[in-house]
Design an enzyme around this catalytic site. Sequence first.
Site, mmCIF file in Angstrom:
data_model
loop_
_atom_site.group_PDB
_atom_site.id
_atom_site.type_symbol
_atom_site.label_atom_id
_atom_site.label_comp_id
_atom_site.label_asym_id
_atom_site.label_seq_id
_atom_site.Cartn_x
_atom_site.Cartn_y
_atom_site.Cartn_z
ATOM 1 C CG ASP A 84 6.074 -0.860 -7.400
ATOM 2 O OD1 ASP A 84 7.129 -0.314 -8.380
ATOM 3 O OD2 ASP A 84 6.337 -0.889 -6.160
ATOM 4 N N GLY A 123 0.684 -1.253 -0.262
ATOM 5 C CA GLY A 123 -0.039 0.100 -0.001
ATOM 6 C C GLY A 123 0.588 1.447 0.245
ATOM 7 C CD1 TRP A 181 4.509 3.123 -4.832
ATOM 8 C CD2 TRP A 181 3.770 3.057 -6.882
ATOM 9 N NE1 TRP A 181 5.284 3.187 -5.610
ATOM 10 C CE2 TRP A 181 4.984 3.283 -6.927
ATOM 11 C CE3 TRP A 181 3.008 2.982 -7.877
ATOM 12 C CZ2 TRP A 181 5.778 3.074 -8.199
ATOM 13 C CZ3 TRP A 181 3.484 3.063 -9.166
ATOM 14 C CH2 TRP A 181 4.826 3.140 -9.402
ATOM 15 C CG ASP A 234 -6.144 -11.734 -11.903
ATOM 16 O OD1 ASP A 234 -5.552 -10.637 -12.427
ATOM 17 O OD2 ASP A 234 -5.624 -12.771 -12.403
ATOM 18 C CE LYS A 278 8.236 -3.275 -9.591
ATOM 19 N NZ LYS A 278 8.844 -3.617 -8.204
ATOM 20 C CG ASP A 315 -1.860 -7.024 -4.374
ATOM 21 O OD1 ASP A 315 -0.985 -6.028 -4.686
ATOM 22 O OD2 ASP A 315 -1.882 -8.096 -4.259
#
Length: 229
Positions: free
Chosen positions: A139, A76, A78, A115, A179, A99
């Site tokens: 991320d 958490g 971000w 998902d 990322k 998540d």
Amino acid sequence: MAKDDTGRLHVTVKTGGKRKLSSKLWLERQLNDPYVAKAKREGYRSRAAYKLKEMDDKYKLLKPGMAVIDLGAAPGGWSQIAARKVGSAEGKGKVVAIDLLEMPEIPGVAFAQLDFLAEDALHRLREMLGGGADMVMSDMAPNTTGHRTTDQLRILGLVEDAAAFACEVLKPGGSFLAKVFQSGADAALLAQLKRDFTTVRHVKPAASRQDSSERYLLATGFRRASAVL
């Protein structure tokens, strides 16, 4: 405990028992990481919070009132930065975190254990936001195998899926941040993003470990004709 070349105290973890060398090195790195210590002092859930903060400080990505989706949000860090920047705890903006893992509540953040590739994910997240998003950020990284090429391909596939998702939910002018690992295999993804966004760049914030191949792909100015209104 000894001092390193910068004069800071350096913690050394002993080997022995059931601890593997890789575990020893990871623990030693964590104990000596100034961003880990700073995150604990300032109440952030991970050192990754400072990566987003640095990128936002430079590129002014998050503004009060924005609607943001955080993919792969746990633990958490971000989401904490996004909520503070957009003012979601005060009702000025919205942050939706998603998540596969559970994530403890964060003020101003709506969470879905889901998902993002699930068939109903896009619909559910739009409902939670009340419309489209101004920013989609990720991320996420897949579990590593230790084989560099395989790991690069796996994260590239994840980023491609995240980018496709972003293009379905972003409002015109929106941004996508994800990322990636340094690789020459992302030419097709970059070409697609350059068609859909005004500006596409790679960014490596100072909080990202310098010995890591990690960097971030930042696309701003979403302009696809089918953008969500």
